[in-house]
Motif scaffolding. Structure first.
Motif, PDB file in Angstrom:
ATOM      1  N   GLU A  49       6.320   9.240   7.179  1.00 18.63           N
ATOM      2  CA  GLU A  49       5.589   9.726   8.102  1.00 18.63           C
ATOM      3  C   GLU A  49       6.376  11.010   9.082  1.00 18.63           C
ATOM      4  O   GLU A  49       5.964  11.946   9.584  1.00 18.63           O
ATOM      5  CB  GLU A  49       5.271   8.838   9.170  1.00 18.63           C
ATOM      6  N   THR A  61       3.927   7.177   0.679  1.00 16.94           N
ATOM      7  CA  THR A  61       4.431   5.532   0.793  1.00 16.94           C
ATOM      8  C   THR A  61       4.701   4.916  -0.287  1.00 16.94           C
ATOM      9  O   THR A  61       5.553   4.019  -0.302  1.00 16.94           O
ATOM     10  CB  THR A  61       3.321   5.014   1.855  1.00 16.94           C
ATOM     11  N   PHE A 103       1.877   4.577  11.881  1.00 15.39           N
ATOM     12  CA  PHE A 103       2.487   3.268  10.934  1.00 15.39           C
ATOM     13  C   PHE A 103       3.940   2.836  11.618  1.00 15.39           C
ATOM     14  O   PHE A 103       4.202   1.828  10.968  1.00 15.39           O
ATOM     15  CB  PHE A 103       2.637   4.121   9.701  1.00 15.39           C
ATOM     16  N   ARG A 144       0.504  -1.807   5.871  1.00 14.15           N
ATOM     17  CA  ARG A 144      -0.076  -0.799   5.001  1.00 14.15           C
ATOM     18  C   ARG A 144      -1.351  -0.367   5.721  1.00 14.15           C
ATOM     19  O   ARG A 144      -2.200  -1.006   6.276  1.00 14.15           O
ATOM     20  CB  ARG A 144      -0.269  -0.951   3.633  1.00 14.15           C
ATOM     21  N   GLU A 145      -1.467   0.888   5.783  1.00 14.54           N
ATOM     22  CA  GLU A 145      -2.746   1.624   6.409  1.00 14.54           C
ATOM     23  C   GLU A 145      -2.554   1.752   8.002  1.00 14.54           C
ATOM     24  O   GLU A 145      -3.628   1.891   8.518  1.00 14.54           O
ATOM     25  CB  GLU A 145      -3.918   1.223   5.790  1.00 14.54           C
ATOM     26  N   GLY A 146      -1.372   1.466   8.430  1.00 14.04           N
ATOM     27  CA  GLY A 146      -1.471   1.295  10.046  1.00 14.04           C
ATOM     28  C   GLY A 146      -1.406   2.453  10.700  1.00 14.04           C
ATOM     29  O   GLY A 146      -1.530   2.441  12.020  1.00 14.04           O
ATOM     30  N   SER A 147      -1.413   3.930  10.312  1.00 11.14           N
ATOM     31  CA  SER A 147      -1.698   4.896  11.041  1.00 11.14           C
ATOM     32  C   SER A 147      -2.798   4.734  11.748  1.00 11.14           C
ATOM     33  O   SER A 147      -2.688   5.617  12.884  1.00 11.14           O
ATOM     34  CB  SER A 147      -1.510   6.146  10.311  1.00 11.14           C
ATOM     35  N   SER A 204      -0.344  10.339   8.666  1.00 11.67           N
ATOM     36  CA  SER A 204       0.364   9.297   8.009  1.00 11.67           C
ATOM     37  C   SER A 204       1.332  10.063   7.037  1.00 11.67           C
ATOM     38  O   SER A 204       1.181  11.267   6.918  1.00 11.67           O
ATOM     39  CB  SER A 204      -0.659   8.868   6.906  1.00 11.67           C
ATOM     40  N   ALA A 205       1.913   9.401   6.023  1.00 15.48           N
ATOM     41  CA  ALA A 205       2.723  10.056   4.842  1.00 15.48           C
ATOM     42  C   ALA A 205       1.837  10.891   4.133  1.00 15.48           C
ATOM     43  O   ALA A 205       0.458  10.411   3.907  1.00 15.48           O
ATOM     44  CB  ALA A 205       3.552   9.014   4.429  1.00 15.48           C
TER      45      ALA A 205
HETATM   46  N1  ASP Z   1       1.634   5.603   4.894  1.00 26.29           N
HETATM   47  C1  ASP Z   1       1.239   4.446   5.339  1.00 26.29           C
HETATM   48  C2  ASP Z   1       0.463   3.814   4.114  1.00 26.29           C
HETATM   49  O1  ASP Z   1       0.369   4.339   3.242  1.00 26.29           O
HETATM   50  C3  ASP Z   1       0.198   4.156   6.470  1.00 26.29           C
HETATM   51  C4  ASP Z   1      -0.956   4.922   6.453  1.00 26.29           C
HETATM   52  O2  ASP Z   1      -1.490   5.631   5.625  1.00 26.29           O
HETATM   53  O3  ASP Z   1      -1.712   4.681   7.423  1.00 26.29           O
HETATM   54  O4  ASP Z   1       0.229   2.640   4.442  1.00 26.29           O
END
Ligand code: ASP
Ligand code: ADP
Ligand code: MG
Length: 437
Positions: free
Chosen positions: A126, A45, A192, A206-209, A39-40
Motif C-alpha cells: 500500500e 499483497t 489496510f 485481507r481486503e481491509g482497505s 490498496s496495493a
Molecule cells: N491489499 C490488501 C489485500 O489485498 C488490502 C485490500 O486490498 O483491501 O488484502
C-alpha cells in the motif's frame, strides 16, 4: 466543506491504464475535497505474502518473489511516467527509499512470530501504490498530499486482524488530518494498515482497505464514501461464479451488512457499520464508468429485492460430541464457544442436538487443529472438509431448488428471508454407454 472519501482497490490499479483511469475520475471531481484510500496494486499483497511464506518455510525463493514485486512496480512506473519524465525521477527516488525499507524489514523479521513479521512487511504494498498514485496525480496537475496513514489509524496488537482503537484514531484525525483539509484539496493514503502504541505496523485483515476508508469516512464525518470497483456495483451474485447477475441499484445498510457478513467478496464485512452509525451514503460504483452511481447503500427501508446469493467456499463442519455419550450440556457449550473465540474460528452456522453440537467454520487448518487439541479427551470431533456455505437472501422455492442442484446438503436452515446451506459439490455422474454389466 465536507470531504468525500474514495477507495480504489487493487483490481482498479492493476496496471498503468488503471492509474490513468483514476486520474480521469479525479478530473471529473475537480471541485471536491477528496481523501483517496488505495490498496496495493493488482495482486501485490499475494506476492508479498509469498515473500513472507518463503522466509518462514526456508525455501530459497524469497529473492524471486521480491524481484517480482519490484518488477511489477517498475514496469507500471515506466509506462505511467513515460510522458512525464520530470516526475519519473522523483517517483523513482521515493519508490527506491520505500523499497529499501521493505527489503530491510525482510531481513530484520526473519525468525520472528509469523503474524507479527507479516504485518511489518506486507503493508509496503500500500505504501508503494499510494506513492505512485500521488506522484501520478501531481504529474497530471491533480494536486494532492500523500499521507502516511500510520500517523492516523491506531490499533491493538492483534497482528493480521487488528482492532481499531477508535478514540486514539479520532484524536489523530482531529490533530493530523483535519487541520490539513483547508489547504489540501486531495489527500492520497493507504488502506489496510495501522499502527500500535508500540509503533509497530498492523493490518486490518485481507481486503481491509474498504474498512480503512470507512474509518476515515466516520472520523472525518465525510459527506459520502465511494468504493470504485471493477464491477457495475453490488450485484445479486459474484459475476465470476454466476452468469445471470443483476445490479442492485439500492441496498439498505442492513442488507449490505448481511451480504458481507455471509461472505460477499464485494466489500469488507466491517465496512458498513461505522458508515451506518453516521448515516453516511456509500456508493459502490464502476471505475470504468465514472458517470454511473452504481449501488447506493443507505438507510432506505422496505425495498423489495430479487434473490441474492453469497457463496463462501473453504468451509468445514465440526461435529462435536462428548466421549462418554452424555448430553452436550451448557457447560460443554460454554467451553466450546470459549475455544472457538480463542482460535478465532468464526461461526457461520450451528446446530445443537441432544448428543452433538455441529458448527460450520472457515477451514483454517492450524486454528482448527489448535481448537480440537485444546478441547481435549472429553470430546470427540468429526470433521467434514471442503464444503461451501451458500446463503440466499430473499429466496423463492424455485430459486432454492436450482441452487441445490448437484449438491449434497449437509445442513439447511430456513428463516423467512434467508436460507443457508452447507453443501458438498457432487461430481457430475454420467452413465457409461457400454459399461461392464
Ligand atoms: N491489499 C490488501 C489485500 O489485498 C488490502 C485490500 O486490498 O483491501 O488484502
Ligand atoms: P478490489 O481490488 O477493488 O477490492 P476485489 O477483487 O476485492 O476488488 O472485489 C471485486 C470483485 O468482487 C468483483 O470483481 C467480483 O468478482 C467480486 N464479487 C463477489 N460478490 C460480488 C457481488 N455480489 N457483487 C459484485 N461483485 C462481487
Ligand atoms: Mg478488495
Amino acid at each position: 466543506m465536507r470531504v468525500k472519501v474514495f477507495k480504489f482497490g487493487g483490481a482498479s490499479i492493476k496496471d498503468a491504464d488503471g492509474f490513468r483511469q483514476v486520474g480521469k475520475i479525479m478530473e471529473t471531481f475537480i471541485e471536491d475535497r477528496i481523501v483517496i484510500v488505495v490498496s496495493a496494486l493488482g495482486k501485490t499483497t499475494n506476492a508479498i505474502e509469498q515473500v513472507v511464506n518463503s522466509m518462514f518455510s526456508g525455501k530459497a525463493d524469497t529473492a524471486k518473489w521480491v524481484g517480482q514485486v519490484k518488477n511489477t512496480h517498475v514496469q507500471i512506473m515506466d509506462d505511467l511516467f513515460a510522458k512525464h519524465p520530470e516526475t519519473l525521477s522523483k517517483v523513482e527516488v521515493a519508490f527506491a527509499q520505500l523499497f529499501e525499507a521493505f527489503t530491510d524489514a525482510i531481513g530484520r523479521f526473519e525468525g520472528a512470530d509469523y503474524d507479527y513479521a507479516y504485518d511489518q512487511i506486507v503493508p509496503y504494498g500500500e505504501l508503494f501504490s499510494s506513492k505512485i498514485l500521488s506522484h501520478y496525480l501531481e504529474a497530471i496537475h491533480v494536486h494532492n498530499t500523500w499521507i502516511d496513514i500510520r500517523q492516523v489509524i491506531s490499533t491493538d496488537m492483534t497482528y493480521r486482524d487488528a482492532r481499531i482503537m477508535w478514540e486514539a484514531t479520532q484524536q489523530q484525525v482531529e490533530s493530523v488530518l483535519k487541520p490539513m483539509i483547508p489547504n489540501c484539496k486531495r489527500m492520497v493514503t493507504q488502506g489496510f494498515v495501522g499502527r500500535t502504541s508500540q509503533n509497530t505496523m498492523t493490518t486490518l485483515g485481507r481486503e481491509g482497505s474498504d474498512y480503512t476508508a470507512a474509518i476515515l469516512t466516520y472520523c472525518l464525518d465525510a459527506e459520502s464514501m465511494h468504493i470504485w470497483k471493477d464491477v457495475p456495483g453490488v450485484l445479486t451474485g459474484d459475476p465470476r461464479v454466476f452468469n445471470d447477475v443483476m445490479l442492485l441499484p439500492r441496498l439498505s445498510y442492513k442488507e449490505a451488512i448481511e451480504m458481507t457478513y455471509y461472505g460477499a467478496k464485494v466489500i469488507h464485512p466491517k465496512t458498513i457499520k461505522p458508515i451506518q452509525n453516521k448515516q453516511i451514503p456509500l456508493y459502490v460504483r464502476p471505475y470504468a464508468d465514472p458517470k454511473s452511481l452504481g449501488t447506493l447503500i443507505s438507510d432506505e427501508k422496505e425495498l423489495t429485492y430479487p434473490p441474492i446469493v453469497v457463496i463462501e467456499p473453504g468451509q468445514a463442519l465440526l461435529h462435536i460430541s462428548t466421549n462418554d455419550f452424555s448430553f452436550v450440556a451448557e457447560h460443554h457449550l460454554s467451553r466450546i464457544f470459549m475455544l472457538l473465540a480463542k482460535y478465532r474460528l468464526k461461526v457461520n452456522m450451528m446446530r445443537n442436538t441432544a448428543i452433538s453440537f455441529s458448527v460450520c467454520v472457515g477451514q483454517i487448518e492450524d486454528r482448527i487443529q489448535g481448537f480440537v487439541e485444546e478441547l481435549g479427551d472429553e470430546f470427540k470431533v468429526v470433521i467434514d472438509r471442503s464444503l461451501e456455505l451458500i446463503t440466499i437472501m430473499h429466496y423463492n422455492n424455485d430459486f432454492l431448488e436450482e441452487m441445490k442442484h448437484n449438491k449434497l446438503i449437509l445442513f439447511e436452515e430456513k428463516l423467512p428471508e434467508i436460507v443457508q446451506l452447507v453443501v458438498r459439490n457432487l461430481p457430475k455422474m454420467t452413465r457409461k454407454e457400454h459399461g461392464d454389466q
